[in-house]
Design a protein around this motif. Sequence first.
Motif, PDB file in Angstrom:
ATOM      1  N   SER A   1      18.456  -2.181  -4.606  1.00 35.58           N
ATOM      2  CA  SER A   1      17.711  -2.992  -3.649  1.00 35.58           C
ATOM      3  C   SER A   1      18.679  -3.658  -2.681  1.00 35.58           C
ATOM      4  O   SER A   1      19.858  -3.806  -2.977  1.00 35.58           O
ATOM      5  CB  SER A   1      16.882  -4.059  -4.367  1.00 35.58           C
ATOM      6  N   PRO A   2      18.169  -4.080  -1.532  1.00 36.46           N
ATOM      7  CA  PRO A   2      19.011  -4.839  -0.604  1.00 36.46           C
ATOM      8  C   PRO A   2      19.475  -6.114  -1.292  1.00 36.46           C
ATOM      9  O   PRO A   2      18.730  -6.725  -2.057  1.00 36.46           O
ATOM     10  CB  PRO A   2      18.081  -5.165   0.560  1.00 36.46           C
ATOM     11  N   ALA A   3      20.712  -6.501  -1.067  1.00 37.89           N
ATOM     12  CA  ALA A   3      21.254  -7.717  -1.660  1.00 37.89           C
ATOM     13  C   ALA A   3      21.342  -8.811  -0.606  1.00 37.89           C
ATOM     14  O   ALA A   3      21.308  -8.528   0.589  1.00 37.89           O
ATOM     15  CB  ALA A   3      22.637  -7.442  -2.250  1.00 37.89           C
ATOM     16  N   GLY A   4      21.475 -10.031  -1.060  1.00 37.18           N
ATOM     17  CA  GLY A   4      21.566 -11.147  -0.137  1.00 37.18           C
ATOM     18  C   GLY A   4      20.231 -11.816   0.026  1.00 37.18           C
ATOM     19  O   GLY A   4      19.285 -11.541  -0.705  1.00 37.18           O
ATOM     20  N   PRO A   5      20.116 -12.681   0.993  1.00 37.49           N
ATOM     21  CA  PRO A   5      18.860 -13.411   1.179  1.00 37.49           C
ATOM     22  C   PRO A   5      17.708 -12.468   1.514  1.00 37.49           C
ATOM     23  O   PRO A   5      17.782 -11.707   2.467  1.00 37.49           O
ATOM     24  CB  PRO A   5      19.136 -14.347   2.345  1.00 37.49           C
ATOM     25  N   ALA A   6      16.695 -12.485   0.675  1.00 31.29           N
ATOM     26  CA  ALA A   6      15.519 -11.637   0.908  1.00 31.29           C
ATOM     27  C   ALA A   6      14.376 -12.487   1.426  1.00 31.29           C
ATOM     28  O   ALA A   6      14.162 -13.591   0.963  1.00 31.29           O
ATOM     29  CB  ALA A   6      15.107 -10.945  -0.374  1.00 31.29           C
ATOM     30  N   GLN A   7      13.691 -11.974   2.383  1.00 29.57           N
ATOM     31  CA  GLN A   7      12.511 -12.659   2.900  1.00 29.57           C
ATOM     32  C   GLN A   7      11.298 -11.852   2.471  1.00 29.57           C
ATOM     33  O   GLN A   7      11.071 -10.764   2.970  1.00 29.57           O
ATOM     34  CB  GLN A   7      12.577 -12.786   4.412  1.00 29.57           C
ATOM     35  N   GLY A   8      10.565 -12.383   1.498  1.00 29.00           N
ATOM     36  CA  GLY A   8       9.380 -11.693   1.017  1.00 29.00           C
ATOM     37  C   GLY A   8       9.714 -10.688  -0.069  1.00 29.00           C
ATOM     38  O   GLY A   8      10.775 -10.703  -0.681  1.00 29.00           O
ATOM     39  N   SER A   9       8.797  -9.796  -0.257  1.00 32.87           N
ATOM     40  CA  SER A   9       8.866  -8.818  -1.327  1.00 32.87           C
ATOM     41  C   SER A   9       9.862  -7.696  -1.028  1.00 32.87           C
ATOM     42  O   SER A   9      10.050  -7.298   0.129  1.00 32.87           O
ATOM     43  CB  SER A   9       7.471  -8.220  -1.525  1.00 32.87           C
ATOM     44  N   LEU A  10      10.476  -7.173  -2.077  1.00 29.32           N
ATOM     45  CA  LEU A  10      11.350  -6.003  -1.949  1.00 29.32           C
ATOM     46  C   LEU A  10      10.577  -4.699  -2.133  1.00 29.32           C
ATOM     47  O   LEU A  10      11.159  -3.626  -2.057  1.00 29.32           O
ATOM     48  CB  LEU A  10      12.484  -6.080  -2.977  1.00 29.32           C
ATOM     49  N   SER A  11       9.267  -4.791  -2.366  1.00 26.46           N
ATOM     50  CA  SER A  11       8.479  -3.588  -2.652  1.00 26.46           C
ATOM     51  C   SER A  11       8.539  -2.524  -1.552  1.00 26.46           C
ATOM     52  O   SER A  11       8.496  -1.337  -1.875  1.00 26.46           O
ATOM     53  CB  SER A  11       7.032  -3.946  -2.990  1.00 26.46           C
ATOM     54  N   PRO A  12       8.668  -2.872  -0.264  1.00 31.87           N
ATOM     55  CA  PRO A  12       8.800  -1.795   0.726  1.00 31.87           C
ATOM     56  C   PRO A  12      10.065  -0.958   0.508  1.00 31.87           C
ATOM     57  O   PRO A  12      10.046   0.259   0.707  1.00 31.87           O
ATOM     58  CB  PRO A  12       8.856  -2.525   2.063  1.00 31.87           C
ATOM     59  N   TYR A  13      11.148  -1.591   0.076  1.00 31.17           N
ATOM     60  CA  TYR A  13      12.384  -0.867  -0.186  1.00 31.17           C
ATOM     61  C   TYR A  13      12.265  -0.025  -1.456  1.00 31.17           C
ATOM     62  O   TYR A  13      12.714   1.112  -1.516  1.00 31.17           O
ATOM     63  CB  TYR A  13      13.560  -1.832  -0.299  1.00 31.17           C
ATOM     64  N   VAL A  14      11.639  -0.608  -2.473  1.00 33.19           N
ATOM     65  CA  VAL A  14      11.425   0.117  -3.719  1.00 33.19           C
ATOM     66  C   VAL A  14      10.527   1.329  -3.463  1.00 33.19           C
ATOM     67  O   VAL A  14      10.779   2.426  -3.970  1.00 33.19           O
ATOM     68  CB  VAL A  14      10.831  -0.808  -4.806  1.00 33.19           C
ATOM     69  N   ALA A  15       9.500   1.158  -2.666  1.00 26.92           N
ATOM     70  CA  ALA A  15       8.611   2.271  -2.340  1.00 26.92           C
ATOM     71  C   ALA A  15       9.368   3.378  -1.611  1.00 26.92           C
ATOM     72  O   ALA A  15       9.143   4.571  -1.869  1.00 26.92           O
ATOM     73  CB  ALA A  15       7.439   1.781  -1.485  1.00 26.92           C
ATOM     74  N   ARG A  16      10.267   3.018  -0.736  1.00 22.23           N
ATOM     75  CA  ARG A  16      11.081   3.998  -0.016  1.00 22.23           C
ATOM     76  C   ARG A  16      11.902   4.832  -0.998  1.00 22.23           C
ATOM     77  O   ARG A  16      11.995   6.057  -0.890  1.00 22.23           O
ATOM     78  CB  ARG A  16      11.992   3.282   0.974  1.00 22.23           C
ATOM     79  N   ILE A  17      12.496   4.152  -1.965  1.00 23.15           N
ATOM     80  CA  ILE A  17      13.296   4.832  -2.977  1.00 23.15           C
ATOM     81  C   ILE A  17      12.421   5.716  -3.862  1.00 23.15           C
ATOM     82  O   ILE A  17      12.755   6.866  -4.148  1.00 23.15           O
ATOM     83  CB  ILE A  17      14.051   3.790  -3.834  1.00 23.15           C
ATOM     84  N   LEU A  18      11.275   5.185  -4.297  1.00 25.71           N
ATOM     85  CA  LEU A  18      10.408   5.950  -5.188  1.00 25.71           C
ATOM     86  C   LEU A  18       9.817   7.174  -4.516  1.00 25.71           C
ATOM     87  O   LEU A  18       9.555   8.179  -5.176  1.00 25.71           O
ATOM     88  CB  LEU A  18       9.307   5.058  -5.767  1.00 25.71           C
ATOM     89  N   ASP A  19       9.630   7.133  -3.221  1.00 22.89           N
ATOM     90  CA  ASP A  19       9.172   8.315  -2.502  1.00 22.89           C
ATOM     91  C   ASP A  19      10.212   9.430  -2.625  1.00 22.89           C
ATOM     92  O   ASP A  19       9.871  10.587  -2.866  1.00 22.89           O
ATOM     93  CB  ASP A  19       8.914   7.972  -1.030  1.00 22.89           C
TER      94      ASP A  19
END
Length: 103
Positions: free
Chosen positions: A9-27
């Motif tokens: 996942s992206p590291a550092g300050p996150a704004q909101g959910s990481l689910s869009p990044y996780v979805a990108r990976i899971l695709d």
Amino acid sequence: MVLLEFAMSPAGPAQGSLSPYVARILDIVDRSGLPYQLTAMGTILEGDWDQVMAVVGDCFRALQADCPRIGMNLKMDYRAGTESRLQSKVQAVQAQLGRKLHT
């Protein structure tokens, strides 16, 4: 045969959910055609070394495009042979217990 579990996942300050990044990976994982299991804390891939590492590399490059910092946890278990272990390892423990676990 390799079982590889990873979480990226992206590291550092996150704004909101990481689910869009996780979805990108899971695709990418899903389209790879490799057997996999999604868990709440990561994804387990099964295949030979080159196959699973190629998927991890593709996932990294997909995030790298717009993420200046990426964190990843990765662990791997190799065992010679072609037996599917994604399910058989869980089944072996269930056999020892004499009951099915909630997996």
